[in-house]
Design an enzyme around this catalytic site. Structure first.
Site, mmCIF file in Angstrom:
data_model
loop_
_atom_site.group_PDB
_atom_site.id
_atom_site.type_symbol
_atom_site.label_atom_id
_atom_site.label_comp_id
_atom_site.label_asym_id
_atom_site.label_seq_id
_atom_site.Cartn_x
_atom_site.Cartn_y
_atom_site.Cartn_z
ATOM 1 N N GLU A 77 45.057 51.053 40.934
ATOM 2 C CA GLU A 77 44.592 50.557 39.630
ATOM 3 C C GLU A 77 44.844 49.057 39.518
ATOM 4 O OE1 GLU A 77 45.411 52.864 36.121
ATOM 5 O OE2 GLU A 77 45.573 51.066 34.877
ATOM 6 N N SER A 101 50.629 50.946 35.474
ATOM 7 C CA SER A 101 50.295 52.004 36.439
ATOM 8 C C SER A 101 49.746 51.388 37.722
ATOM 9 C CB SER A 101 49.241 52.948 35.856
ATOM 10 O OG SER A 101 49.806 53.673 34.804
ATOM 11 N N ARG A 138 39.134 53.224 34.158
ATOM 12 C CA ARG A 138 39.747 51.938 34.514
ATOM 13 C C ARG A 138 38.815 51.015 35.316
ATOM 14 N NH1 ARG A 138 41.796 53.524 30.911
ATOM 15 N NH2 ARG A 138 43.853 54.444 30.673
HETATM 16 C C1 LIG Z 1 54.046 47.417 30.974
HETATM 17 C C2 LIG Z 1 52.561 47.647 31.158
HETATM 18 C C3 LIG Z 1 51.937 48.695 30.507
HETATM 19 C C4 LIG Z 1 50.566 48.939 30.668
HETATM 20 N N1 LIG Z 1 49.975 49.964 30.010
HETATM 21 C C5 LIG Z 1 48.643 50.173 30.138
HETATM 22 C C6 LIG Z 1 47.991 51.233 29.421
HETATM 23 O O1 LIG Z 1 48.588 51.963 28.657
HETATM 24 N N2 LIG Z 1 46.661 51.402 29.622
HETATM 25 C C7 LIG Z 1 45.939 50.594 30.447
HETATM 26 O O2 LIG Z 1 44.732 50.802 30.589
HETATM 27 N N3 LIG Z 1 46.533 49.599 31.139
HETATM 28 C C8 LIG Z 1 47.846 49.353 30.992
HETATM 29 N N4 LIG Z 1 48.445 48.343 31.693
HETATM 30 C C9 LIG Z 1 47.646 47.509 32.610
HETATM 31 C C10 LIG Z 1 47.082 46.214 31.982
HETATM 32 O O3 LIG Z 1 47.823 45.822 30.846
HETATM 33 C C11 LIG Z 1 45.617 46.386 31.583
HETATM 34 O O4 LIG Z 1 44.805 46.658 32.700
HETATM 35 C C12 LIG Z 1 45.075 45.120 30.869
HETATM 36 O O5 LIG Z 1 43.896 45.407 30.188
HETATM 37 C C13 LIG Z 1 44.816 43.969 31.831
HETATM 38 O O6 LIG Z 1 44.518 42.831 31.062
HETATM 39 P P1 LIG Z 1 44.936 41.387 31.556
HETATM 40 O O7 LIG Z 1 44.370 40.414 30.600
HETATM 41 O O8 LIG Z 1 46.383 41.312 31.799
HETATM 42 O O9 LIG Z 1 44.117 41.328 32.927
HETATM 43 P P2 LIG Z 1 44.478 40.666 34.316
HETATM 44 O O10 LIG Z 1 45.560 41.425 34.991
HETATM 45 O O11 LIG Z 1 44.690 39.210 34.172
HETATM 46 O O12 LIG Z 1 43.097 40.919 35.088
HETATM 47 C C14 LIG Z 1 42.628 42.231 35.327
HETATM 48 C C15 LIG Z 1 41.165 42.146 35.748
HETATM 49 O O13 LIG Z 1 40.391 41.686 34.634
HETATM 50 C C16 LIG Z 1 39.630 40.536 35.020
HETATM 51 N N5 LIG Z 1 39.499 39.662 33.839
HETATM 52 C C17 LIG Z 1 40.454 39.304 32.958
HETATM 53 N N6 LIG Z 1 39.925 38.522 31.986
HETATM 54 C C18 LIG Z 1 38.618 38.385 32.267
HETATM 55 C C19 LIG Z 1 37.518 37.686 31.641
HETATM 56 N N7 LIG Z 1 37.676 36.963 30.533
HETATM 57 N N8 LIG Z 1 36.296 37.778 32.214
HETATM 58 C C20 LIG Z 1 36.097 38.506 33.356
HETATM 59 N N9 LIG Z 1 37.091 39.170 33.983
HETATM 60 C C21 LIG Z 1 38.330 39.115 33.448
HETATM 61 C C22 LIG Z 1 40.416 39.900 36.149
HETATM 62 O O14 LIG Z 1 39.595 39.078 36.950
HETATM 63 C C23 LIG Z 1 40.910 41.144 36.884
HETATM 64 O O15 LIG Z 1 39.897 41.656 37.702
HETATM 65 C C24 LIG Z 1 49.811 48.089 31.527
HETATM 66 C C25 LIG Z 1 50.445 47.027 32.194
HETATM 67 C C26 LIG Z 1 51.797 46.797 31.999
HETATM 68 C C27 LIG Z 1 52.445 45.616 32.687
#
Ligand SMILES: Cc1cc2nc3c(=O)[nH]c(=O)nc-3n(C[C@H](O)[C@H](O)[C@H](O)COP(=O)(O)OP(=O)(O)OC[C@H]3O[C@@H](n4cnc5c(N)ncnc54)[C@H](O)[C@@H]3O)c2cc1C
Length: 302
Positions: free
Chosen positions: A294, A224, A175
């Site tokens: 996380e 998580s 992660r």
């Molecule tokens: C219901 C639910 C289920 C989930 N299940 C999983 C799972 O099975 N496995 C898993 O790994 N995670 C899971 N997650 C967590 C989450 O979905 C992941 O971590 C996802 O990849 C985050 O993406 P995001 O675009 O929402 O990032 P954000 O929450 O918007 O950002 C996360 C990080 O990424 C950075 N970031 C985002 N976009 C960019 C970019 N273009 N350039 C540079 N940095 C960037 C942000 O600055 C921040 O540090 C879950 C979350 C929820 C709500």
């Protein structure tokens, strides 16, 4: 030197919002306002913006789909950038390679791959974020993660310097990655394997069902809360320590999956943070394990 917001508004029009409420961009549905919120429509606009803000020393945060981010009640004192529509384009480069804009939702990438007969990306249909977020978090589930399908990324740093970085140059860990914080991921090249649409669809459906059976849906959460970075999974440690019924105000722990912390509707970010600290302290006390967060928490502590 202070940034003149009227200049920004003049240059970038509706794509600049002053004092934008960030709660609508987070899955927790929580958080205060950003001083300046910028949604570049395309790369040239982003480059122009970065050159405009370069001389000032403002804090910058890149927001993806906000599914892993908890925003503090006091908001973000600085600039929040959320990539706009042109960053959600997906192109097929070769029969098993695609180029994906960083703002593209993971499930759309998974479906694009399915429609083009590319397997290996089915797991992305279970993760509610964007590709930029998935790379930053090295997101994954059920034995797969983004590092296994990534060929390279295109980035731009806050100074406006652009480059392509290959997968081998990035250190991926559970992660997370070693990518510097001042890198904005613009797009990624992903490689899968040629397969049949029917088979891919079957795998996708199985994974989605597995997720539905084990994790809550339709709730305000960041997934998580703690990493599974110890011998025992975080949810086991939370349960064993008797924390699964803990709550603070309307900040609760999901009954279906006790590593999912939930805004019951009236919680504040401060309640979720207090709940996080309460659980962390109890787990440390009962098991000796120091849980690692996380979810990413942004904004200033009051
Ligand atoms: C219901 C639910 C289920 C989930 N299940 C999983 C799972 O099975 N496995 C898993 O790994 N995670 C899971 N997650 C967590 C989450 O979905 C992941 O971590 C996802 O990849 C985050 O993406 P995001 O675009 O929402 O990032 P954000 O929450 O918007 O950002 C996360 C990080 O990424 C950075 N970031 C985002 N976009 C960019 C970019 N273009 N350039 C540079 N940095 C960037 C942000 O600055 C921040 O540090 C879950 C979350 C929820 C709500």
């Amino acid at each position: 030197m202070n940034l003149d917001t009227t200049i920004l508004q003049k240059k970038f029009g509706k794509n600049i919002i002053i004092n934008e409420d960030l709660s609508k961009y987070s899955w927790f549905n929580l958080g205060g306002a950003a001083d300046i919120f910028f949604r570049p429509e395309h790369k040239n606009q982003l480059i122009e913006f970065l050159s405009e803000i370069k001389q000032y020393n403002h804090k910058v945060h890149i927001l993806g789909a906000g599914s892993n981010t908890l925003i503090r009640d006091s908001g973000f004192k600085g600039l929040v950038i959320k990539l706009g529509s042109k960053f959600s384009e997906t192109i097929l480069l070769e029969k098993d390679i695609m180029e994906v804009g960083a703002a593209t939702l993971d499930r759309n990438v998974s479906n694009f791959a399915k429609n083009n007969g590319i397997s290996g990306m089915e797991f992305l249909s279970c993760i509610p974020g964007s590709i930029g977020g998935a790379i930053t978090m090295n997101s994954g589930c059920y034995g797969s993660d983004i590092s296994k399908i990534l060929l390279s990324i295109q980035i731009i740093d806050y100074e406006g310097f652009e480059k392509e970085i290959t997968r081998d140059e990035i250190k991926f860990y559970y992660r997370g990655t070693n990518l510097p914080e001042n890198y904005i991921i613009l797009s990624a090249k992903l490689k899968g394997a040629v397969s049949s649409k029917q088979l891919i669809e079957k795998t996708q459906d199985q994974l989605i069902q597995r997720k539905k059976d084990s994790q809550p849906s339709q709730i305000k959460t960041g997934g998580s809360t703690f990493k599974n970075s110890h011998d025992k999974k975080a949810w086991m440690l939370i349960k064993e320590s008797g924390c699964d019924k803990f709550y603070v105000g309307d900040a609760k722990i999901s009954e279906k999956h006790c590593n999912f912390f939930v805004n019951g509707g009236k919680a504040k970010t401060s309640d979720i943070e207090k709940l996080i600290n309460k659980v962390k302290k109890e787990v440390q006390l009962k098991t000796g394990v120091n849980l690692d967060l996380e979810i990413k928490i942004i904004g200033d502590e009051k």
